[in-house]
Design a protein around this motif. Structure first.
Motif, short mmCIF file in Angstrom:
data_model
loop_
_atom_site.label_atom_id
_atom_site.label_comp_id
_atom_site.label_asym_id
_atom_site.label_seq_id
_atom_site.Cartn_x
_atom_site.Cartn_y
_atom_site.Cartn_z
N GLU A 3 0.84 -1.17 0.00
CA GLU A 3 0.00 0.00 0.00
C GLU A 3 0.88 1.23 0.00
N ALA A 4 0.40 2.31 -0.63
CA ALA A 4 1.11 3.58 -0.67
C ALA A 4 0.16 4.67 -0.21
N SER A 5 0.65 5.58 0.65
CA SER A 5 -0.19 6.64 1.19
C SER A 5 0.10 7.94 0.46
N PHE A 6 -0.95 8.62 0.03
CA PHE A 6 -0.84 9.92 -0.61
C PHE A 6 -1.88 10.82 0.05
N GLY A 7 -1.44 11.71 0.95
CA GLY A 7 -2.38 12.56 1.66
C GLY A 7 -3.18 11.72 2.62
N ASN A 8 -4.51 11.80 2.45
CA ASN A 8 -5.42 11.02 3.29
C ASN A 8 -5.85 9.71 2.64
N GLY A 9 -5.41 9.46 1.41
CA GLY A 9 -5.85 8.27 0.71
C GLY A 9 -4.82 7.17 0.74
N VAL A 10 -5.28 5.96 0.58
CA VAL A 10 -4.40 4.80 0.56
C VAL A 10 -4.67 4.04 -0.72
N ILE A 11 -3.63 3.78 -1.49
CA ILE A 11 -3.75 3.10 -2.76
C ILE A 11 -3.11 1.72 -2.65
N ASP A 12 -3.86 0.71 -3.01
CA ASP A 12 -3.35 -0.65 -3.03
C ASP A 12 -2.57 -0.83 -4.34
N ILE A 13 -1.28 -1.04 -4.23
CA ILE A 13 -0.44 -1.14 -5.42
C ILE A 13 -0.84 -2.36 -6.25
N ALA A 14 -1.20 -3.46 -5.61
CA ALA A 14 -1.60 -4.66 -6.36
C ALA A 14 -2.87 -4.40 -7.16
N GLU A 15 -3.85 -3.73 -6.52
CA GLU A 15 -5.09 -3.43 -7.24
C GLU A 15 -4.84 -2.43 -8.37
N ALA A 16 -3.98 -1.44 -8.10
CA ALA A 16 -3.68 -0.45 -9.14
C ALA A 16 -2.99 -1.10 -10.34
N SER A 17 -2.07 -1.99 -10.09
CA SER A 17 -1.39 -2.67 -11.19
C SER A 17 -2.33 -3.58 -11.97
N GLU A 18 -3.26 -4.23 -11.23
CA GLU A 18 -4.24 -5.08 -11.91
C GLU A 18 -5.19 -4.24 -12.77
N TRP A 19 -5.61 -3.09 -12.23
CA TRP A 19 -6.49 -2.19 -12.99
C TRP A 19 -5.78 -1.69 -14.24
N PHE A 20 -4.52 -1.32 -14.10
CA PHE A 20 -3.75 -0.83 -15.24
C PHE A 20 -3.56 -1.94 -16.28
N GLY A 21 -3.29 -3.15 -15.83
CA GLY A 21 -3.11 -4.26 -16.77
C GLY A 21 -4.38 -4.59 -17.52
N ASP A 22 -5.53 -4.58 -16.81
CA ASP A 22 -6.81 -4.85 -17.48
C ASP A 22 -7.11 -3.79 -18.54
N HIS A 23 -6.87 -2.53 -18.22
CA HIS A 23 -7.16 -1.48 -19.18
C HIS A 23 -6.17 -1.47 -20.34
N MET A 24 -4.95 -1.91 -20.11
CA MET A 24 -4.00 -2.04 -21.21
C MET A 24 -4.48 -3.12 -22.18
N VAL A 25 -4.92 -4.26 -21.65
CA VAL A 25 -5.44 -5.33 -22.50
C VAL A 25 -6.68 -4.86 -23.24
N LEU A 26 -7.58 -4.15 -22.53
CA LEU A 26 -8.79 -3.64 -23.17
C LEU A 26 -8.45 -2.65 -24.28
N GLY A 27 -7.46 -1.79 -24.04
CA GLY A 27 -7.06 -0.84 -25.07
C GLY A 27 -6.52 -1.52 -26.31
N VAL A 28 -5.75 -2.58 -26.12
CA VAL A 28 -5.21 -3.33 -27.28
C VAL A 28 -6.34 -3.97 -28.07
#
Length: 271
Positions: A3-28
């Motif tokens: 997890e990475a903290s930015f301000g008051n929010g917390v971003i799950d790096i695993a979920e973010a990478s999965e979201w990015f990978g899914d959208h990369m595949v969708l874009g292709v």
């Protein structure tokens, strides 16, 4: 951890990478379906430089991607465990885009065959020239018919119609979840038949006039055998062809509009 903290929010790096990978595949996948549509689309598939076509495909993909992402469930995206899985998914998307573009291209090709039939019947084969878009020999009348119906397609918004059909296809066939059916092959056969029928409708008045002029020339040759029938017959055929073609060439646009609307209805029924 993860997890990475930015301000008051917390971003799950695993979920973010999965979201990015899914959208990369969708874009292709979206880019593939759109690119094959542009390749088969009249006025864009031929005559447009490859760089311009590539930039156009990438730009339209970025514009369509948010809408397609909202229509595509995440579970429909293929799990890319091996490169062959991505290759199969890309091939399926390419066939769908080719299907949409071919429905219109088959109509234009059939109407151009009508122009070639006019040229052959009128004895104007020497008027063939190299088509700069396809790099192949084509009669001038067939080129004229092709340019006319392509202009009509752009004037009546046929390119916007194809984009709408492409977006509708993502509703019925989400990216990565493409299934083929016998109805798709039936659609191609129906469009091939419709293109041939449209070509016959374009060529019928001119060919009828040419046959009538041949009958008149034959009667003249029987009545006045001393006349050079060959020279007179060629002149009468050329004159008849030009007069009737100038009177009926406008019907090409009307025939194409009818066939384009019918092709759109067939595709919508397929989706």
């Amino acid at each position: 951890m993860g997890e990475a903290s930015f301000g008051n929010g917390v971003i799950d790096i695993a979920e973010a990478s999965e979201w990015f990978g899914d959208h990369m595949v969708l874009g292709v996948l979206v880019l593939t379906r759109l690119s094959t549509l542009l390749m088969a689309m009249p006025s864009v598939g031929t005559g447009v430089p490859m760089r311009v076509r590539s930039l156009l495909a990438i730009l339209i993909t970025f514009l369509l991607l948010p809408s397609v992402a909202s229509l595509t469930p995440t579970e429909s995206l293929p799990r890319i465990d091996h490169l062959i899985d991505l290759t199969i998914a890309i091939a399926r998307e390419g066939l769908i885009g080719m299907l949409i573009g071919a429905t219109v291209q088959l109509i234009i090709t059939g109407m151009q065959l009508g122009g070639e039939a006019i040229t052959s019947t009128g004895g104007m084969q020497l008027g063939d020239a190299i088509d700069p878009t396809t790099r192949s020999s084509m009669p001038s009348i067939a080129r004229l018919v092709g340019l006319l119906v392509t202009t009509v397609m752009l004037a009546v918004g046929g390119h916007r119609l194809l984009m709408r059909l492409l977006l509708d296809s993502f509703k019925a066939l989400p990216a990565g979840d493409v299934e083929f059916s016998g109805e798709m092959l039936t659609l191609v056969v129906d469009q091939l038949t419709a293109g041939m029928v449209a070509g016959i409708r374009v060529a019928a008045p001119v060919i009828a006039a040419l046959l009538l002029s041949n009958i008149v020339t034959g009667l003249v040759s029987r009545t006045l055998p001393q006349i050079n029938v060959l020279a007179i017959g060629l002149s009468i055929n050329a004159l008849s062809m030009l007069i009737v073609l100038s009177l009926t060439i406008g019907s090409c646009g009307l025939i194409f509009q009818e066939e384009l609307a019918e092709a759109a209805r067939r595709l919508e029924g397929l989706w």
